[in-house]
Design a protein around this motif. Sequence first.
Motif, PDB file in Angstrom:
ATOM      1  N   ARG A   1       0.866  -1.070   0.019  1.00  0.00           N
ATOM      2  CA  ARG A   1      -0.139  -0.027   0.005  1.00  0.00           C
ATOM      3  C   ARG A   1       0.807   1.269  -0.145  1.00  0.00           C
ATOM      4  NH1 ARG A   1      -3.943   2.156  -2.215  1.00  0.00           N
ATOM      5  NH2 ARG A   1      -5.451   3.801  -1.064  1.00  0.00           N
ATOM      6  N   GLY A   2       2.167   1.048   0.785  1.00  0.00           N
ATOM      7  CA  GLY A   2       2.948   2.257   0.647  1.00  0.00           C
ATOM      8  C   GLY A   2       3.422   2.582  -0.744  1.00  0.00           C
ATOM      9  N   GLU A   3       3.456   1.685  -1.358  1.00  0.00           N
ATOM     10  CA  GLU A   3       4.217   1.772  -2.926  1.00  0.00           C
ATOM     11  C   GLU A   3       3.125   2.496  -3.976  1.00  0.00           C
ATOM     12  OE1 GLU A   3       5.878  -1.325  -6.092  1.00  0.00           O
ATOM     13  OE2 GLU A   3       6.394  -1.722  -3.750  1.00  0.00           O
ATOM     14  N   THR A   4       1.655   2.312  -3.465  1.00  0.00           N
ATOM     15  CA  THR A   4       0.608   2.791  -4.215  1.00  0.00           C
ATOM     16  C   THR A   4       0.617   4.181  -3.734  1.00  0.00           C
ATOM     17  OG1 THR A   4      -0.511   0.776  -4.102  1.00  0.00           O
ATOM     18  CG2 THR A   4      -1.657   2.731  -4.872  1.00  0.00           C
ATOM     19  N   LEU A   5       1.008   4.530  -2.511  1.00  0.00           N
ATOM     20  CA  LEU A   5       1.005   5.882  -1.954  1.00  0.00           C
ATOM     21  C   LEU A   5       2.206   6.485  -2.256  1.00  0.00           C
ATOM     22  CD1 LEU A   5      -0.724   4.963   1.373  1.00  0.00           C
ATOM     23  CD2 LEU A   5      -1.838   5.919  -0.384  1.00  0.00           C
ATOM     24  N   LYS A   6       3.009   5.803  -3.177  1.00  0.00           N
ATOM     25  CA  LYS A   6       4.447   6.788  -3.571  1.00  0.00           C
ATOM     26  C   LYS A   6       5.233   6.814  -2.464  1.00  0.00           C
ATOM     27  CE  LYS A   6       2.873   7.897  -8.118  1.00  0.00           C
ATOM     28  NZ  LYS A   6       1.972   7.065  -7.993  1.00  0.00           N
ATOM     29  N   LEU A   7       5.395   6.007  -1.543  1.00  0.00           N
ATOM     30  CA  LEU A   7       6.127   6.185  -0.432  1.00  0.00           C
ATOM     31  C   LEU A   7       7.375   5.096  -0.322  1.00  0.00           C
ATOM     32  CD1 LEU A   7       3.497   6.030   2.291  1.00  0.00           C
ATOM     33  CD2 LEU A   7       5.168   7.882   2.074  1.00  0.00           C
ATOM     34  N   ALA A   8       7.360   4.428  -1.277  1.00  0.00           N
ATOM     35  CA  ALA A   8       8.356   3.311  -1.405  1.00  0.00           C
ATOM     36  C   ALA A   8       9.810   3.826  -1.716  1.00  0.00           C
ATOM     37  CB  ALA A   8       8.154   2.246  -2.198  1.00  0.00           C
ATOM     38  N   ASN A   9       9.989   4.922  -2.221  1.00  0.00           N
ATOM     39  CA  ASN A   9      11.437   5.354  -2.546  1.00  0.00           C
ATOM     40  C   ASN A   9      11.694   6.213  -1.326  1.00  0.00           C
ATOM     41  OD1 ASN A   9       9.415   7.573  -2.848  1.00  0.00           O
ATOM     42  ND2 ASN A   9      10.186   8.128  -4.727  1.00  0.00           N
ATOM     43  N   GLN A  10      11.032   6.461  -0.180  1.00  0.00           N
ATOM     44  CA  GLN A  10      11.529   7.219   0.822  1.00  0.00           C
ATOM     45  C   GLN A  10      12.379   6.165   1.680  1.00  0.00           C
ATOM     46  OE1 GLN A  10       8.648   9.492   3.045  1.00  0.00           O
ATOM     47  NE2 GLN A  10       7.737  10.144   1.136  1.00  0.00           N
ATOM     48  N   LEU A  11      13.320   6.470   2.299  1.00  0.00           N
ATOM     49  CA  LEU A  11      14.387   5.452   3.039  1.00  0.00           C
ATOM     50  C   LEU A  11      13.474   4.745   4.079  1.00  0.00           C
ATOM     51  CD1 LEU A  11      17.143   4.731   2.987  1.00  0.00           C
ATOM     52  CD2 LEU A  11      17.795   6.406   4.639  1.00  0.00           C
ATOM     53  N   ALA A  12      12.617   5.491   4.940  1.00  0.00           N
ATOM     54  CA  ALA A  12      11.914   4.593   5.855  1.00  0.00           C
ATOM     55  C   ALA A  12      10.947   3.540   5.579  1.00  0.00           C
ATOM     56  CB  ALA A  12      11.258   5.624   6.899  1.00  0.00           C
ATOM     57  N   ALA A  13      10.665   3.570   4.086  1.00  0.00           N
ATOM     58  CA  ALA A  13       9.665   2.766   3.477  1.00  0.00           C
ATOM     59  C   ALA A  13      10.174   1.822   2.434  1.00  0.00           C
ATOM     60  CB  ALA A  13       8.512   3.560   2.881  1.00  0.00           C
ATOM     61  N   ALA A  14      11.547   1.840   2.411  1.00  0.00           N
ATOM     62  CA  ALA A  14      12.298   0.870   1.215  1.00  0.00           C
ATOM     63  C   ALA A  14      12.116  -0.543   1.411  1.00  0.00           C
ATOM     64  CB  ALA A  14      13.642   1.323   1.021  1.00  0.00           C
ATOM     65  N   ASP A  15      12.158  -1.023   2.605  1.00  0.00           N
ATOM     66  CA  ASP A  15      12.156  -2.486   2.756  1.00  0.00           C
ATOM     67  C   ASP A  15      11.012  -3.146   2.247  1.00  0.00           C
ATOM     68  OD1 ASP A  15      12.311  -5.164   3.540  1.00  0.00           O
ATOM     69  OD2 ASP A  15      13.213  -4.824   5.313  1.00  0.00           O
ATOM     70  N   PRO A  16      10.652  -3.858   1.055  1.00  0.00           N
ATOM     71  CA  PRO A  16       9.498  -4.296   0.510  1.00  0.00           C
ATOM     72  C   PRO A  16       8.602  -5.617   1.652  1.00  0.00           C
ATOM     73  CG  PRO A  16      11.278  -5.377  -0.599  1.00  0.00           C
ATOM     74  CD  PRO A  16      11.813  -4.203   0.327  1.00  0.00           C
ATOM     75  N   ASP A  17       9.589  -5.830   2.691  1.00  0.00           N
ATOM     76  CA  ASP A  17       8.863  -6.869   3.689  1.00  0.00           C
ATOM     77  C   ASP A  17       8.323  -6.048   4.870  1.00  0.00           C
ATOM     78  OD1 ASP A  17       9.563  -9.186   2.128  1.00  0.00           O
ATOM     79  OD2 ASP A  17      11.459  -9.454   2.782  1.00  0.00           O
ATOM     80  N   MET A  18       8.412  -4.702   4.972  1.00  0.00           N
ATOM     81  CA  MET A  18       8.405  -4.225   5.873  1.00  0.00           C
ATOM     82  C   MET A  18       6.941  -3.522   5.764  1.00  0.00           C
ATOM     83  SD  MET A  18       9.337  -4.280   9.008  1.00  0.00           S
ATOM     84  CE  MET A  18      10.304  -5.401   9.442  1.00  0.00           C
ATOM     85  N   PRO A  19       6.087  -3.405   6.849  1.00  0.00           N
ATOM     86  CA  PRO A  19       5.027  -2.531   6.917  1.00  0.00           C
ATOM     87  C   PRO A  19       5.560  -0.832   6.704  1.00  0.00           C
ATOM     88  CG  PRO A  19       4.860  -3.907   8.667  1.00  0.00           C
ATOM     89  CD  PRO A  19       6.209  -4.080   8.048  1.00  0.00           C
ATOM     90  N   VAL A  20       4.594   0.096   6.317  1.00  0.00           N
ATOM     91  CA  VAL A  20       5.318   1.365   6.231  1.00  0.00           C
ATOM     92  C   VAL A  20       4.406   2.069   7.502  1.00  0.00           C
ATOM     93  CG1 VAL A  20       5.144   3.295   4.956  1.00  0.00           C
ATOM     94  CG2 VAL A  20       5.631   1.466   3.971  1.00  0.00           C
ATOM     95  N   LEU A  21       5.077   3.015   8.082  1.00  0.00           N
ATOM     96  CA  LEU A  21       4.387   4.041   9.092  1.00  0.00           C
ATOM     97  C   LEU A  21       4.349   5.329   8.444  1.00  0.00           C
ATOM     98  CD1 LEU A  21       3.388   3.895  11.982  1.00  0.00           C
ATOM     99  CD2 LEU A  21       5.570   4.749  12.658  1.00  0.00           C
ATOM    100  N   ILE A  22       2.896   5.540   8.222  1.00  0.00           N
ATOM    101  CA  ILE A  22       2.975   7.095   7.709  1.00  0.00           C
ATOM    102  C   ILE A  22       2.720   8.156   8.765  1.00  0.00           C
ATOM    103  CG2 ILE A  22       1.088   8.538   6.208  1.00  0.00           C
ATOM    104  CD1 ILE A  22       0.420   5.905   4.871  1.00  0.00           C
ATOM    105  N   ALA A  23       3.711   9.194   8.527  1.00  0.00           N
ATOM    106  CA  ALA A  23       3.464  10.264   9.621  1.00  0.00           C
ATOM    107  C   ALA A  23       2.281  10.967   9.695  1.00  0.00           C
ATOM    108  CB  ALA A  23       4.503  11.125   9.592  1.00  0.00           C
ATOM    109  N   ARG A  24       1.620  11.142  10.754  1.00  0.00           N
ATOM    110  CA  ARG A  24       0.142  11.869  10.856  1.00  0.00           C
ATOM    111  C   ARG A  24       0.320  13.401  10.487  1.00  0.00           C
ATOM    112  NH1 ARG A  24      -4.253  10.149  13.781  1.00  0.00           N
ATOM    113  NH2 ARG A  24      -5.965  11.482  13.121  1.00  0.00           N
ATOM    114  N   ALA A  25      -0.401  13.676   9.587  1.00  0.00           N
ATOM    115  CA  ALA A  25      -0.231  15.431   9.358  1.00  0.00           C
ATOM    116  C   ALA A  25      -1.847  15.851   9.838  1.00  0.00           C
ATOM    117  CB  ALA A  25      -0.287  15.609   7.930  1.00  0.00           C
ATOM    118  N   PRO A  26      -1.882  17.188   9.891  1.00  0.00           N
ATOM    119  CA  PRO A  26      -3.226  17.605  10.561  1.00  0.00           C
ATOM    120  C   PRO A  26      -4.349  17.299   9.544  1.00  0.00           C
ATOM    121  CG  PRO A  26      -1.411  19.348  10.456  1.00  0.00           C
ATOM    122  CD  PRO A  26      -0.886  17.978   9.768  1.00  0.00           C
ATOM    123  N   TRP A  27      -4.059  17.349   8.377  1.00  0.00           N
ATOM    124  CA  TRP A  27      -5.371  17.142   7.464  1.00  0.00           C
ATOM    125  C   TRP A  27      -5.643  15.863   7.321  1.00  0.00           C
ATOM    126  CZ3 TRP A  27      -3.476  14.040   3.210  1.00  0.00           C
ATOM    127  CH2 TRP A  27      -1.939  14.133   3.166  1.00  0.00           C
TER     128      TRP A  27
END
Length: 322
Positions: free
Chosen positions: A28-54
């Motif tokens: 899902r992180g990949e679809t959300l275009k997060l996979a190229n961020q360092l914290a989300a680069a491991d395909p076996d790992m879930p991704v933690l999305i930082a909460r933003a006010p919106w």
Amino acid sequence: MAVEGADAVTLADFDPLDEADILVAAARGETLKLANQLAAADPDMPVLIARAPWIDGAVAMAIADPVLDLASPLKGPFAAKPITAPLAAKAALKLARLAGILPAYFVAQDGDSEARVSADEVDAYDDATHLAIATRARLPVSASETAEIVAFRSPDEPREHVALIIGTRDASPPVVRLHSECLTGDVLGSLKCDCGPQLHQALHQIADSTWGVLLYLRQEGRGIGLINKLRAYALQDQGFDTVDANVRLGFAIDARDFSVAARMLDLLGIGSVRLLTNNPNKVAGLEKAGIKVTERLPIILPSNPHNEQYLATKRDRTGHQL
Ligand SMILES: Nc1nc2c(ncn2[C@@H]2O[C@H](COP(=O)(O)OP(=O)(O)OP(=O)(O)O)[C@@H](O)[C@H]2O)c(=O)[nH]1
Ligand SMILES: [Zn+2]
């Protein structure tokens, strides 16, 4: 707290300051275009999305559910955060699959919790060795008037599995069919898959042999549950095939574990089988769990206009021998 289980009241209670981050599957992180961020680069790992006010409850649901992608194109940009407890994060995703919900959570660092469960406990939950025979009875069915049903369950898991034994047992390997639950196909006559006709064909093929066993496994939707399977169907209505739909939801292409079937056969005293299947992974799964597959018997049925594409995908992308 599961994103799909939250409403305004329970979310405000869980996360009064609107600061809980959101954990999703790597796919899902990949679809959300997060996979190229360092914290989300491991395909076996879930991704933690930082909460933003919106990011409110509705946006979180749009993050969680890919079926909504067309109707509510995602805003973003989203930022990934490092995961400090990777084992717990992975266990949370497995828990979502076991519960049949979307793999997406609000994550609070501290605070009260209603219940605590460790990653090891999540792993042990569906361990097939806990399965035992609960009861057995005579069950005349249309394919065989002398069939016997055997029910299996494990202490923690509410989904009971059954075996239907047909014919007269002898020393030869029985014809065995592993049938994964499909409410839409088995009960409602869905034309989108081949499950209903395969179930009946299997029972008749077993009845025509010396003896055999049909295992009815409670692995709806290849192990992701009915509601997630129907979400996969909604994605198929948007043009994704059965493989991509599972991945977009954040699940494995096939989440089934055939050690359950091996355990059931073991409890029935069956060590080698002639397996009715077109799926090489079922053969490999049983063999890996210690059951000898002496022969693979194909089970091929004519397609219809609604399942032609599904069967072609099984052949071309998941290695089915069709
Ligand atoms: N996730 C998901 N599950 C599906 C879909 N279509 C059917 N299923 C599930 O797939 C399972 C049916 O698979 P089976 O027929 O047991 O096995 P198979 O992998 O096709 O292998 P065979 O033994 O050759 O039939 C059932 O649990 C269905 O609910 C789909 O599009 N998505
Ligand atoms: Zn089906």
